[in-house]
Scaffold this active site. Structure first.
Site, short mmCIF file in Angstrom:
data_model
loop_
_atom_site.label_atom_id
_atom_site.label_comp_id
_atom_site.label_asym_id
_atom_site.label_seq_id
_atom_site.Cartn_x
_atom_site.Cartn_y
_atom_site.Cartn_z
N ARG A 156 2.61 1.77 -6.48
CA ARG A 156 2.58 0.63 -5.49
C ARG A 156 1.31 -0.25 -5.64
O ARG A 156 1.12 -1.22 -4.86
CB ARG A 156 2.71 1.46 -3.93
CG ARG A 156 4.01 2.17 -3.95
CD ARG A 156 4.00 2.71 -2.57
NE ARG A 156 4.03 1.86 -1.35
CZ ARG A 156 5.51 1.31 -1.05
NH1 ARG A 156 6.32 1.67 -1.78
NH2 ARG A 156 5.44 0.27 -0.22
N LYS A 177 1.61 -7.05 -20.51
CA LYS A 177 1.96 -7.38 -18.96
C LYS A 177 0.64 -8.44 -18.69
O LYS A 177 1.04 -9.51 -18.13
CB LYS A 177 1.76 -6.31 -18.02
CG LYS A 177 1.82 -6.81 -16.64
CD LYS A 177 3.43 -7.18 -16.59
CE LYS A 177 3.45 -7.85 -14.86
NZ LYS A 177 4.83 -8.45 -14.81
N ASN A 218 0.71 0.25 6.13
CA ASN A 218 1.36 -0.62 4.84
C ASN A 218 1.95 -1.85 5.34
O ASN A 218 2.62 -1.93 6.26
CB ASN A 218 2.33 0.18 3.81
CG ASN A 218 3.06 -0.80 3.11
OD1 ASN A 218 2.54 -1.84 2.46
ND2 ASN A 218 4.19 -0.48 2.85
N GLY A 219 1.51 -3.07 4.66
CA GLY A 219 2.24 -4.26 5.11
C GLY A 219 0.92 -5.21 5.79
O GLY A 219 -0.04 -5.11 5.64
N CYS A 231 0.75 -0.98 -0.12
CA CYS A 231 -0.04 -0.20 0.14
C CYS A 231 0.69 1.02 -0.08
O CYS A 231 2.18 1.28 0.37
CB CYS A 231 -0.92 0.02 1.06
SG CYS A 231 -1.84 -1.37 1.39
N TRP A 244 -3.37 -1.88 -1.42
CA TRP A 244 -3.32 -3.22 -2.24
C TRP A 244 -3.81 -4.05 -1.44
O TRP A 244 -3.03 -4.58 -0.35
CB TRP A 244 -1.93 -3.27 -2.72
CG TRP A 244 -1.72 -4.30 -3.54
CD1 TRP A 244 -1.30 -5.73 -3.04
CD2 TRP A 244 -2.01 -4.42 -5.07
NE1 TRP A 244 -1.47 -6.49 -4.06
CE2 TRP A 244 -1.56 -5.95 -5.33
CE3 TRP A 244 -2.28 -3.39 -5.78
CZ2 TRP A 244 -1.48 -6.38 -6.65
CZ3 TRP A 244 -2.29 -4.10 -7.18
CH2 TRP A 244 -1.98 -5.32 -7.73
N GLU A 301 12.48 -12.54 -23.40
CA GLU A 301 11.61 -11.63 -23.67
C GLU A 301 12.20 -10.06 -23.39
O GLU A 301 11.53 -9.19 -23.94
CB GLU A 301 10.40 -11.86 -22.65
CG GLU A 301 10.83 -11.73 -21.06
CD GLU A 301 9.76 -12.10 -20.16
OE1 GLU A 301 8.46 -11.55 -20.63
OE2 GLU A 301 9.52 -12.59 -19.26
N GLU A 321 13.03 -20.45 -16.76
CA GLU A 321 12.50 -19.15 -16.35
C GLU A 321 13.93 -18.11 -16.99
O GLU A 321 13.48 -16.99 -17.46
CB GLU A 321 12.33 -18.96 -14.81
CG GLU A 321 11.93 -17.64 -14.41
CD GLU A 321 10.88 -16.86 -15.20
OE1 GLU A 321 10.85 -15.81 -14.86
OE2 GLU A 321 10.17 -17.64 -16.00
N HIS A 345 21.52 -36.03 -26.42
CA HIS A 345 20.63 -36.70 -27.40
C HIS A 345 20.29 -35.68 -28.40
O HIS A 345 19.35 -35.64 -29.13
CB HIS A 345 19.27 -37.07 -26.65
CG HIS A 345 19.70 -37.99 -25.49
ND1 HIS A 345 19.93 -39.31 -25.84
CD2 HIS A 345 19.50 -37.90 -24.20
CE1 HIS A 345 20.12 -39.80 -24.64
NE2 HIS A 345 19.97 -39.04 -23.67
N LYS A 386 13.02 -15.18 -19.85
CA LYS A 386 13.58 -13.72 -19.14
C LYS A 386 14.56 -13.34 -20.56
O LYS A 386 14.41 -12.12 -20.75
CB LYS A 386 14.58 -13.90 -17.94
CG LYS A 386 13.31 -13.89 -16.77
CD LYS A 386 12.37 -12.77 -16.54
CE LYS A 386 10.94 -12.68 -16.14
NZ LYS A 386 10.20 -13.66 -16.63
#
Ligand code: AGP
Length: 618
Positions: A27, A613, A109-110, A2, A83, A498, A491, A514, A495
């Site tokens: 945020r 996104k 916040n948190g 937040c 948030w 992309e 992954e 192989h 990255k």
């Protein structure tokens, strides 16, 4: 994550506070609110949705609180963008929150880890709560401890709290003072002429002052128009250095980082901490009481099927090892866009887990709906409250990474992996597959991950930059791994593709001979994930195979496993943890490698070409 901002000074502050919130929108927000103290009275306005809704709410002449806020010349106030993590996205759950009398208002916040037990205590004392949030308890605790000294009441409340948070409090009897406290989550002071700000990030007041003072963990700060006094939990005064911030406003939104992706890479310790904190209240149990699925029901689960796309799919792949190893439940993985069209066999004792940070990816949603229609219990792991995934699932396990702006997922990946570790351990515990000592050992290791992620970023970045410098003009990157190292390679390759647009492939190291080994020559950088695991020896022999073809081997290894260096040209060490948890650390240097390679190529890492996104198209 937040956004909070407070002001005390000589100027009417309503618009200053709302402007501060606008600078904190990056945020993430799903609701917002503010409280202003004037003439011995506090007025509040809160609204669901974006700040335009809050402005509209302030202008709403039917609401007495709004009229008062719209008319007041108050020079002290608090504001917040939310948030959501605890409690639905509603006006009642939006901040600021207050005690019953409305004398104490707070923004936070948190996460307050022990909010349930504290709340039960206040309710037993006859108090009533007006929201579902974990934050409201702070106002009630300050009210309980208050005897005329707001700073001491905040200090006493701070001692009752456990978790990962920062908050600011205002009291009707103190029109010239705000008091804040910090435990892990950011809180910073803005020092102006005859006015002082408190905020979760510098952008909130950067237009008004560039003079800042940072607050450290465990500190309490009292501000008035003349400045700030910082003390610790015992009341001892702490001197704080005053800094002048030179960032421009854009850089400020990125928290002083050159890009959102780099900011989000550095937010991973917080994102993982917030995702696990209150789900591991003690060292002997995983608390997923937020799920509709009960521990008892989870014992009847015969198979877990994970459906997802892109980076979320890779998080699922890591999770599979944990669920199978700890819970001894078979786990099937499926790319959502494939699952939905292959007429899958689904049964009522299946648990289908849809992983999607945005909660809006069309293929993943369709796969979840299909599984639900066919009788499976569907669990969504998502980062966005109120997203479609939360409506297409029977149970929801939220990651708490905050808004992710960079298209390349980083902090949502590590938060997803942390969430699926929680799910794996919770199911294993419910099924009695792990003894108490092992559960406690793993919970201890999970709780150490935020710190170890921070150490990995600090400890590997310089080496990664050097690797990027020697290979950014390369025409191909190969990532090799075995067992739980393979999803990390997938992954890493994603990255690299992309954001640097360099063709990259990830391969099971045992598969090299192989075919793909033909791709190698002395110009090929081969990144090998060789963290400790039951197959490390095998991985090392594959690295030797690759090196024999002249390729440049860059290994990711576990601290202390020096033997890896024998088969690598460069070795980057990540902190030691349980081997099943190593991927959440091993992925960090791969995120950084893609990042620095793309930066050296002068590419826009936050908004790569051809990518969105959130992929809401099928
Ligand atoms: C990852 O960096 C990409 N942005 C992309 O692969 C992403 O992971 C995929 O589109 C899934 O998104 P979701 O988690 O929001 O469903």
């Amino acid at each position: 994550m937040c956004g909070i901002v407070g002001y005390v000074g000589g100027r009417p502050c309503r618009d200053l506070l709302i402007a501060g919130l606008e600078k904190l929108e990056y945020r993430g927000y799903d609701s917002a609110g503010l409280s202003l103290l004037d003439d011995g009275h506090i007025d509040s306005v809160r609204a669901v949705g974006n700040l335009a809704n809050l402005r509209a709410a302030v202008a709403d002449e039917r609401d007495a609180g709004a009229v008062a806020v719209a008319q007041t010349e108050a020079t002290i106030g608090l504001a917040h963008t939310r948030w959501a993590t605890h409690g639905r996205v509603t006006e009642e759950n939006a901040h600021p929150h207050s005690d019953e009398e409305g004398d104490v208002h707070i923004v936070l916040n948190g996460i307050v880890e022990n909010h349930s037990e504290l709340r039960r205590g206040r309710i037993a004392d006859g108090h009533e709560f007006s929201s579902e949030t974990d934050a409201e308890i702070v106002a009630h605790l300050i009210e309980r401890h208050y005897d005329g000294d707001l700073t001491e009441a905040v200090r006493a409340a701070f001692a009752d709290l456990r978790g990962h948070y920062a908050f600011v409090a205002m009291h009707v009897e103190h029109p010239g003072m705000l008091v804040g406290a910090r435990q892990e989550c950011p809180l910073v002071i803005g020092l102006g002429k005859g006015e002082t700000f408190l905020a979760s990030a510098i952008p909130a007041f950067l237009r008004e002052t560039r003079t800042v003072m940072r607050i450290e963990n465990g500190e309490i700060v009292t501000i008035d128009e003349d400045g700030a006094t910082v003390t610790d939990a015992d009341g001892e005064p702490h001197e704080r250095e005053i800094e002048e911030v030179t960032w421009d406003e854009d850089a400020a939104e990125r928290g002083g980082y050159p890009t959102f992706m780099m900011k989000e890479i550095h937010e991973q310790p917080d994102a993982v901490a917030e995702t696990i904190t209150d789900r591991l209240p003690e060292l002997d149990e995983v608390d997923l009481s937020e799920l509709t699925l009960t521990p008892e029901q989870s014992t009847r689960i015969r198979r877990v099927v994970i459906v997802a796309c892109g980076t979320s799919y890779h998080a699922g792949l890591v999770g599979r090892y944990a669920i199978e190893a700890w819970g001894r439940i078979p786990v099937e993985m499926d790319i959502a866009s494939e699952y939905r069209y292959r007429d899958p066999v689904v049964s009522p004792d299946d648990l289908v887990v849809g992983i999607t940070q945005s909660g809006e990816t069309a293929d993943t949603l369709a796969a979840m709906r299909l599984a639900r229609e066919r009788g499976a219990h569907v669990l969504a792991i998502t980062n966005v409250m109120g997203s479609q995934a939360t409506r297409d699932a029977d149970s929801v396990l939220f990651t708490r990474a905050g808004l992710e702006i960079g298209v390349a997922a980083t902090k949502t990946f590590t938060s997803q992996v942390a969430a699926i570790y929680l799910l794996g351990l919770w199911m294993a515990q419910a099924r009695g597959e792990l003894d108490a000592a092992r559960v406690t050992e793993l919970i201890g290791e999970l709780k150490s991950l935020p710190r170890k992620i921070g150490e990995t970023i600090e400890g590997t970045e310089a080496q990664v930059r050097a690797v990027a410098r020697s290979h950014y003009e390369g025409r191909f990157f190969l990532f090799l791994g075995r067992h739980i190292g393979l999803p990390v390679c997938l992954e890493g390759a994603l990255k690299m593709k992309e954001i640097s647009y360099i063709p990259s492939d990830a391969y099971a190291a045992g598969e090299m001979k192989h075919g793909p080994i033909a791709l190698l020559d002395e110009t090929t950088p081969v990144v090998c994930v060789a963290t400790d695991s039951p197959v490390l020896e095998k991985t090392l022999s594959n690295m030797a195979e690759v090196r024999a073809r002249g390729a440049d081997v860059i290994a990711i290894a576990t601290e202390g496993s020096e033997q890896v260096c024998d088969d690598a040209d460069q070795t980057l060490f990540v902190p030691r943890t349980d081997w099943i948890l190593q991927p959440i650390l091993a992925v960090i240097p791969l995120q950084l490698l893609a990042y620095h390679t793309a930066r050296l190529l002068g590419l826009n890492v936050d908004q790569p070409r051809n990518l969105a996104k959130t992929v809401t198209v099928e």
